[in-house]
Design a protein around this motif. Structure first.
Motif, mmCIF file in Angstrom:
data_model
loop_
_atom_site.group_PDB
_atom_site.id
_atom_site.type_symbol
_atom_site.label_atom_id
_atom_site.label_comp_id
_atom_site.label_asym_id
_atom_site.label_seq_id
_atom_site.Cartn_x
_atom_site.Cartn_y
_atom_site.Cartn_z
ATOM 1 N N THR A 49 0.807 -1.227 0.000
ATOM 2 C CA THR A 49 0.000 0.000 0.000
ATOM 3 C C THR A 49 0.836 1.270 0.000
ATOM 4 O OG1 THR A 49 -0.149 -0.138 2.411
ATOM 5 C CG2 THR A 49 -1.971 -1.082 1.135
ATOM 6 N N GLY A 50 2.144 1.167 -0.141
ATOM 7 C CA GLY A 50 2.944 2.383 -0.120
ATOM 8 C C GLY A 50 4.394 2.159 -0.493
ATOM 9 N N ILE A 51 5.040 3.232 -0.975
ATOM 10 C CA ILE A 51 6.453 3.217 -1.339
ATOM 11 C C ILE A 51 7.169 4.303 -0.533
ATOM 12 C CG2 ILE A 51 8.138 3.438 -3.212
ATOM 13 C CD1 ILE A 51 5.946 2.700 -5.172
ATOM 14 N N PHE A 52 8.275 3.938 0.116
ATOM 15 C CA PHE A 52 9.048 4.863 0.930
ATOM 16 C C PHE A 52 10.471 4.916 0.364
ATOM 17 C CE2 PHE A 52 5.820 2.724 3.308
ATOM 18 C CZ PHE A 52 5.240 3.677 4.124
ATOM 19 N N ILE A 200 -11.995 -17.531 -12.188
ATOM 20 C CA ILE A 200 -11.398 -16.248 -12.577
ATOM 21 C C ILE A 200 -11.370 -15.248 -11.427
ATOM 22 C CG2 ILE A 200 -12.058 -16.523 -14.992
ATOM 23 C CD1 ILE A 200 -14.394 -14.649 -14.488
ATOM 24 N N LEU A 201 -12.068 -15.538 -10.335
ATOM 25 C CA LEU A 201 -12.095 -14.626 -9.191
ATOM 26 C C LEU A 201 -11.053 -14.969 -8.143
ATOM 27 C CD1 LEU A 201 -15.977 -14.459 -8.661
ATOM 28 C CD2 LEU A 201 -14.545 -12.793 -9.854
ATOM 29 N N LEU A 202 -10.474 -16.157 -8.218
ATOM 30 C CA LEU A 202 -9.555 -16.598 -7.183
ATOM 31 C C LEU A 202 -8.244 -15.811 -7.235
ATOM 32 C CD1 LEU A 202 -10.112 -20.458 -7.301
ATOM 33 C CD2 LEU A 202 -11.263 -18.724 -5.913
ATOM 34 N N PRO A 203 -7.692 -15.445 -6.083
ATOM 35 C CA PRO A 203 -6.502 -14.578 -6.020
ATOM 36 C C PRO A 203 -5.193 -15.334 -6.209
ATOM 37 C CG PRO A 203 -7.271 -15.063 -3.811
ATOM 38 C CD PRO A 203 -8.247 -15.738 -4.751
ATOM 39 N N GLY A 204 -5.034 -15.934 -7.353
ATOM 40 C CA GLY A 204 -3.834 -16.726 -7.602
ATOM 41 C C GLY A 204 -2.562 -15.903 -7.599
ATOM 42 N N ASN A 209 2.617 -14.097 -5.295
ATOM 43 C CA ASN A 209 3.490 -13.006 -4.864
ATOM 44 C C ASN A 209 3.777 -13.066 -3.371
ATOM 45 O OD1 ASN A 209 3.721 -11.992 -7.428
ATOM 46 N ND2 ASN A 209 2.245 -10.343 -7.155
ATOM 47 N N ALA A 210 2.787 -13.499 -2.587
ATOM 48 C CA ALA A 210 3.003 -13.631 -1.144
ATOM 49 C C ALA A 210 4.097 -14.661 -0.861
ATOM 50 C CB ALA A 210 1.703 -14.034 -0.456
ATOM 51 N N MET A 211 4.076 -15.775 -1.572
ATOM 52 C CA MET A 211 5.098 -16.792 -1.378
ATOM 53 C C MET A 211 6.476 -16.278 -1.799
ATOM 54 S SD MET A 211 3.589 -19.418 -0.050
ATOM 55 C CE MET A 211 2.678 -18.154 0.850
ATOM 56 N N LYS A 212 6.527 -15.563 -2.911
ATOM 57 C CA LYS A 212 7.805 -15.038 -3.383
ATOM 58 C C LYS A 212 8.337 -13.969 -2.444
ATOM 59 C CE LYS A 212 8.579 -14.596 -7.780
ATOM 60 N NZ LYS A 212 8.530 -14.178 -9.196
ATOM 61 N N MET A 223 2.652 -11.439 4.518
ATOM 62 C CA MET A 223 1.473 -11.618 5.359
ATOM 63 C C MET A 223 0.317 -10.740 4.876
ATOM 64 S SD MET A 223 2.260 -13.972 7.399
ATOM 65 C CE MET A 223 0.802 -13.865 8.436
ATOM 66 N N PHE A 224 0.637 -9.548 4.413
ATOM 67 C CA PHE A 224 -0.390 -8.648 3.888
ATOM 68 C C PHE A 224 -1.084 -9.273 2.690
ATOM 69 C CE2 PHE A 224 -2.012 -5.435 1.087
ATOM 70 C CZ PHE A 224 -2.542 -4.449 1.909
ATOM 71 N N ARG A 225 -0.287 -9.785 1.749
ATOM 72 C CA ARG A 225 -0.872 -10.364 0.533
ATOM 73 C C ARG A 225 -1.657 -11.640 0.845
ATOM 74 N NH1 ARG A 225 1.027 -7.970 -4.166
ATOM 75 N NH2 ARG A 225 3.020 -6.868 -4.036
ATOM 76 N N LEU A 226 -1.155 -12.452 1.767
ATOM 77 C CA LEU A 226 -1.885 -13.657 2.135
ATOM 78 C C LEU A 226 -3.221 -13.311 2.787
ATOM 79 C CD1 LEU A 226 0.841 -16.086 3.538
ATOM 80 C CD2 LEU A 226 -0.565 -16.390 1.491
ATOM 81 N N THR A 227 -3.201 -12.293 3.653
ATOM 82 C CA THR A 227 -4.442 -11.853 4.291
ATOM 83 C C THR A 227 -5.419 -11.331 3.256
ATOM 84 O OG1 THR A 227 -3.222 -11.261 6.288
ATOM 85 C CG2 THR A 227 -5.423 -10.338 6.042
ATOM 86 N N GLU A 228 -4.907 -10.563 2.307
ATOM 87 C CA GLU A 228 -5.755 -10.046 1.236
ATOM 88 C C GLU A 228 -6.373 -11.190 0.435
ATOM 89 O OE1 GLU A 228 -5.370 -6.704 -2.318
ATOM 90 O OE2 GLU A 228 -3.669 -8.002 -1.883
ATOM 91 N N ALA A 229 -5.567 -12.212 0.125
ATOM 92 C CA ALA A 229 -6.063 -13.355 -0.637
ATOM 93 C C ALA A 229 -7.147 -14.100 0.136
ATOM 94 C CB ALA A 229 -4.908 -14.300 -0.972
#
Length: 251
Positions: A49-52, A200-204, A209-212, A223-229
């Motif tokens: 959600t952000g770039i620093f 087509i709706l599944l967050p593959g 990306n969460a694993m990578k 953890m953010f991406r996994l929670t989002e998925a």
């Protein structure tokens, strides 16, 4: 190029990558690569959600900038173009105007046309229905449902409603349309059609990306991406469940 202009170019490139579905490590590497091409030492920290970014200017003073990212889609063409852009700067640095013009052209890339996206959104459920040993009729129904739920999702996205609602509404549509199809053709398998339709709706990409990110040590982003998925899958599942709880009563 001035230091603040280098930051702006690097920040724009990072924003395009992050909104296009790139991994965290790729965004951080691209930002530092672009700054390094202009002999600017930079430290970059990226979240979904952000770039620093913090750099040291010509007088030795630290300069920091933050960019909030509110929209995340999937546009791998943009990711590939920005990757090529950042690597080309090593051989030939561009002026601020040239660099920003190139990045704006990349940001304007909208991928494939809407009609083609609809067709592909139908082909995926069609193929999966056959893969799940469904009949040709079940695959055709899944094809139509896939097109409809993709169109609904896109309309809700354009309306600016929060992200998880579009998945919930798409799940409701998938469950309702599948139930209607079974009402018209009772010999078809309801659950096979639903499963094929919501593929087509599944967050593959989010899970990948969460694993990578985890493998590269970006635990917070992972953890953010996994929670989002999980929330996306839950929204789709709740939508389907509500549609089925109502629809199955009159089949």
């Amino acid at each position: 190029m001035k230091t603040n202009q280098v930051i702006e170019v690097a920040l724009k490139a990072g924003e395009i990558l992050l909104t296009g579905g790139a991994e965290i490590y790729r965004v951080e590497d691209t930002v530092t690569r672009i700054c390094g091409s202009y002999n600017v030492r930079a430290e970059c920290f990226v979240l979904p959600t952000g770039i620093f970014i913090t750099v040291i200017d010509s007088e030795g003073n630290p300069v920091s900038i933050i960019r909030r990212i509110r929209k995340r889609t999937v546009n791998l063409e943009q990711v590939e173009k920005v990757n090529s852009f950042s690597r080309s700067l090593k051989d030939r640095t561009l002026s601020y105007q040239e660099a920003m013009a190139g990045l704006k052209d990349i940001a304007a890339l909208d991928g494939y046309g809407y009609v083609l996206k609809l067709i592909v959104a139908g082909i995926a459920p069609f193929v999966y229905a056959l893969l799940f040993r469904g009949t040709v009729l079940e695959a055709c129904v899944s094809f139509l449902i896939g097109i409809v739920i993709y169109a609904i999702k896109e309309k809700i996205t354009q309306a600016g409603v929060f992200e998880f609602f579009e998945y919930f509404a798409s799940g409701v549509a998938a469950g309702a349309l599948s139930t209607l199809a079974i009402k018209l053709f009772p010999f078809m398998d309801l659950y096979r059609i639903i499963i094929a339709s919501i593929i087509i709706l599944l967050p593959g990409l989010a899970i990948t990306n969460a694993m990578k990110d985890a493998l590269y040590g970006d635990i917070v982003s992972s953890m953010f991406r996994l929670t989002e998925a999980v929330f996306v899958a839950a929204a789709v599942g709740v939508g389907v469940a509500i549609a089925l709880s109502v629809g199955l009563r009159w089949i």
